[in-house]
Structures are given as C-alpha cells and as structure tokens.
Design a protein around this motif. Structure first.
Motif, mmCIF file in Angstrom:
data_model
loop_
_atom_site.group_PDB
_atom_site.id
_atom_site.type_symbol
_atom_site.label_atom_id
_atom_site.label_comp_id
_atom_site.label_asym_id
_atom_site.label_seq_id
_atom_site.Cartn_x
_atom_site.Cartn_y
_atom_site.Cartn_z
ATOM 1 N N LEU A 101 84.568 29.355 12.711
ATOM 2 C CA LEU A 101 84.467 29.198 14.164
ATOM 3 C C LEU A 101 84.634 27.730 14.499
ATOM 4 C CD1 LEU A 101 81.438 27.878 14.755
ATOM 5 C CD2 LEU A 101 80.719 30.211 14.364
ATOM 6 N N ASP A 102 84.860 27.447 15.773
ATOM 7 C CA ASP A 102 84.932 26.076 16.258
ATOM 8 C C ASP A 102 83.744 25.831 17.180
ATOM 9 O OD1 ASP A 102 87.329 25.589 14.956
ATOM 10 O OD2 ASP A 102 88.552 26.091 16.706
ATOM 11 N N VAL A 103 83.250 24.605 17.149
ATOM 12 C CA VAL A 103 82.163 24.205 18.035
ATOM 13 C C VAL A 103 82.522 22.842 18.606
ATOM 14 C CG1 VAL A 103 80.775 23.156 16.183
ATOM 15 C CG2 VAL A 103 79.644 23.973 18.253
ATOM 16 N N ASP A 104 82.204 22.628 19.878
ATOM 17 C CA ASP A 104 82.421 21.315 20.480
ATOM 18 C C ASP A 104 81.553 20.297 19.764
ATOM 19 O OD1 ASP A 104 84.063 22.545 22.320
ATOM 20 O OD2 ASP A 104 82.690 22.331 24.005
ATOM 21 N N SER A 105 82.134 19.164 19.419
ATOM 22 C CA SER A 105 81.368 18.142 18.691
ATOM 23 C C SER A 105 80.183 17.631 19.510
ATOM 24 C CB SER A 105 82.276 16.984 18.286
ATOM 25 O OG SER A 105 82.828 16.367 19.429
ATOM 26 N N GLU A 106 80.260 17.709 20.826
ATOM 27 C CA GLU A 106 79.168 17.256 21.690
ATOM 28 C C GLU A 106 78.084 18.314 21.883
ATOM 29 O OE1 GLU A 106 80.312 15.092 25.243
ATOM 30 O OE2 GLU A 106 82.333 14.908 24.415
ATOM 31 N N ALA A 110 74.208 23.742 19.447
ATOM 32 C CA ALA A 110 74.930 24.711 18.614
ATOM 33 C C ALA A 110 75.149 24.152 17.212
ATOM 34 C CB ALA A 110 76.256 25.077 19.264
ATOM 35 N N ARG A 111 75.516 22.890 17.124
ATOM 36 C CA ARG A 111 75.753 22.296 15.810
ATOM 37 C C ARG A 111 74.506 22.379 14.937
ATOM 38 N NH1 ARG A 111 78.289 16.561 16.637
ATOM 39 N NH2 ARG A 111 77.925 16.538 14.390
ATOM 40 N N ARG A 112 73.342 22.062 15.516
ATOM 41 C CA ARG A 112 72.089 22.148 14.746
ATOM 42 C C ARG A 112 71.798 23.580 14.320
ATOM 43 N NH1 ARG A 112 69.894 18.862 19.042
ATOM 44 N NH2 ARG A 112 70.298 16.719 18.475
ATOM 45 N N ALA A 113 72.055 24.519 15.211
ATOM 46 C CA ALA A 113 71.799 25.927 14.885
ATOM 47 C C ALA A 113 72.695 26.380 13.732
ATOM 48 C CB ALA A 113 72.036 26.804 16.117
ATOM 49 N N LEU A 117 71.792 27.483 9.722
ATOM 50 C CA LEU A 117 72.228 28.753 9.135
ATOM 51 C C LEU A 117 73.123 28.550 7.911
ATOM 52 C CD1 LEU A 117 73.001 30.738 12.415
ATOM 53 C CD2 LEU A 117 71.052 31.074 10.867
ATOM 54 N N GLY A 118 73.394 27.310 7.545
ATOM 55 C CA GLY A 118 74.176 27.028 6.347
ATOM 56 C C GLY A 118 75.668 26.862 6.556
ATOM 57 N N TRP A 119 76.131 26.761 7.788
ATOM 58 C CA TRP A 119 77.553 26.567 8.062
ATOM 59 C C TRP A 119 77.948 25.143 7.700
ATOM 60 C CZ3 TRP A 119 80.997 30.043 10.698
ATOM 61 C CH2 TRP A 119 80.454 31.312 10.904
ATOM 62 N N GLN A 120 79.200 24.975 7.265
ATOM 63 C CA GLN A 120 79.714 23.676 6.832
ATOM 64 C C GLN A 120 80.936 23.277 7.663
ATOM 65 O OE1 GLN A 120 78.324 21.826 4.240
ATOM 66 N NE2 GLN A 120 76.711 23.372 4.311
ATOM 67 N N VAL A 121 81.014 21.994 8.043
ATOM 68 C CA VAL A 121 82.173 21.465 8.755
ATOM 69 C C VAL A 121 83.310 21.300 7.750
ATOM 70 C CG1 VAL A 121 83.103 19.508 10.058
ATOM 71 C CG2 VAL A 121 80.733 20.245 10.436
ATOM 72 N N VAL A 122 84.483 21.831 8.096
ATOM 73 C CA VAL A 122 85.646 21.701 7.211
ATOM 74 C C VAL A 122 86.795 20.933 7.855
ATOM 75 C CG1 VAL A 122 85.111 23.724 5.801
ATOM 76 C CG2 VAL A 122 86.518 23.991 7.858
ATOM 77 N N MET A 134 85.041 21.003 16.114
ATOM 78 C CA MET A 134 84.767 20.976 14.691
ATOM 79 C C MET A 134 84.909 22.396 14.171
ATOM 80 S SD MET A 134 81.421 18.557 14.937
ATOM 81 C CE MET A 134 81.294 18.190 13.204
ATOM 82 N N ARG A 135 85.690 22.581 13.120
ATOM 83 C CA ARG A 135 85.844 23.888 12.479
ATOM 84 C C ARG A 135 84.756 24.020 11.439
ATOM 85 N NH1 ARG A 135 90.205 27.597 12.063
ATOM 86 N NH2 ARG A 135 90.291 26.997 14.233
ATOM 87 N N LEU A 136 84.007 25.107 11.516
ATOM 88 C CA LEU A 136 82.945 25.385 10.563
ATOM 89 C C LEU A 136 83.251 26.675 9.820
ATOM 90 C CD1 LEU A 136 81.542 23.895 13.151
ATOM 91 C CD2 LEU A 136 79.474 24.447 11.961
#
Length: 139
Positions: A101-106, A110-113, A117-122, A134-136
């Motif tokens: 998924l993608d998340v807005d860097s700002e 959501a990024r903390r959540a 949960l163990g998601w990684q930025v790629v 950011m693609r996670l």
C-alpha cells in the motif's frame, strides 16, 4: 465484524473517506479522489468493518492480482481499536502474495499504525509541490 462490501455500504464508506481527507490538509481534495474511490468500491474486492451500534466504521479495497491495498480508511472514533488490523487480515487471506500500500509521508498517524503492525517502507515517490508517498509492504 468484517464482511464483504454491499452496495448499500457505499455511502457510509464515502462519508468515512471524505472525513478522513480532512485529516490530510496537505492533500488536494478534488473530485478525482472520490471518482477513484467509487470505481474501486464498484469493481474491486472490498470489505467493511461494521459495529452493530455504529454501522460501517472502516473499509478496505484490494487490487488483484497485484495485492495492492488502494483504500484503507477507518472512522476517526474507531482508530487504534484493531479495525485496520482486522481488515488487513482479511485482505491477506484473499491475497496471493504480500500486500502493499501507499501512505502519505506526512500522515504520521497512519505511518505509526503500519509500523506497529510490522509494515516496512520499500520505496518513496513524489517531489516538490506534490505529496510524497511511501510504498509499504506488509509482514
């Protein structure tokens, strides 16, 4: 309870989406985002999280066969209650590979959540004048 989306759920999903956009002042609020949501809800596998006394409190859409989560939104009153985790677990069952998924860097909430949960930025995208994404990839 998490269940497949029904046509009658679309207005509640749209309301959650619109409300969530107010939490993202850096994002332009234009009709294109709502059209993309409508198209996704009408054509892609989608699930809703429903609470008996509150109705639809979150939803997720999944692009197949890429296993890309293009919409995951939770009503602000139900965040950090396991709603997103439950929706992602259902999507993992349906997916053939790792979810992304993608998340807005700002969007720090959501990024903390996702991080919890163990998601990684790629990867990261965007540039001057555009919201960075950011693609996670999920665990």
């Amino acid at each position: 309870m998490i269940r497949p989306l029904e046509t009658a759920d679309i207005p509640e999903c749209r309301d959650i989406f619109t409300d969530c956009l107010t939490d993202m002042p850096w994002r332009e609020r234009h009709r294109g985002q709502h059209l993309a949501l409508r198209r996704a809800l009408e054509t892609q596998p989608a699930w809703v999280a429903e609470e008996p006394n509150a109705g639809v409190i979150g939803f997720l859409t999944l692009q197949v066969p890429t296993d890309y989560v293009d919409h995951l939104f939770v009503d602000r009153d139900w965040r950090f209650c396991g709603v997103a985790r439950g929706l992602l677990e259902v999507a993992r069952i349906e997916a053939t590979g790792a979810l992304s998924l993608d998340v807005d860097s700002e969007n720090m909430t959501a990024r903390r959540a996702y991080e919890a949960l163990g998601w990684q930025v790629v990867a990261s995208t965007g540039g001057a004048g555009r919201a960075r994404q950011m693609r996670l990839v999920g665990p």
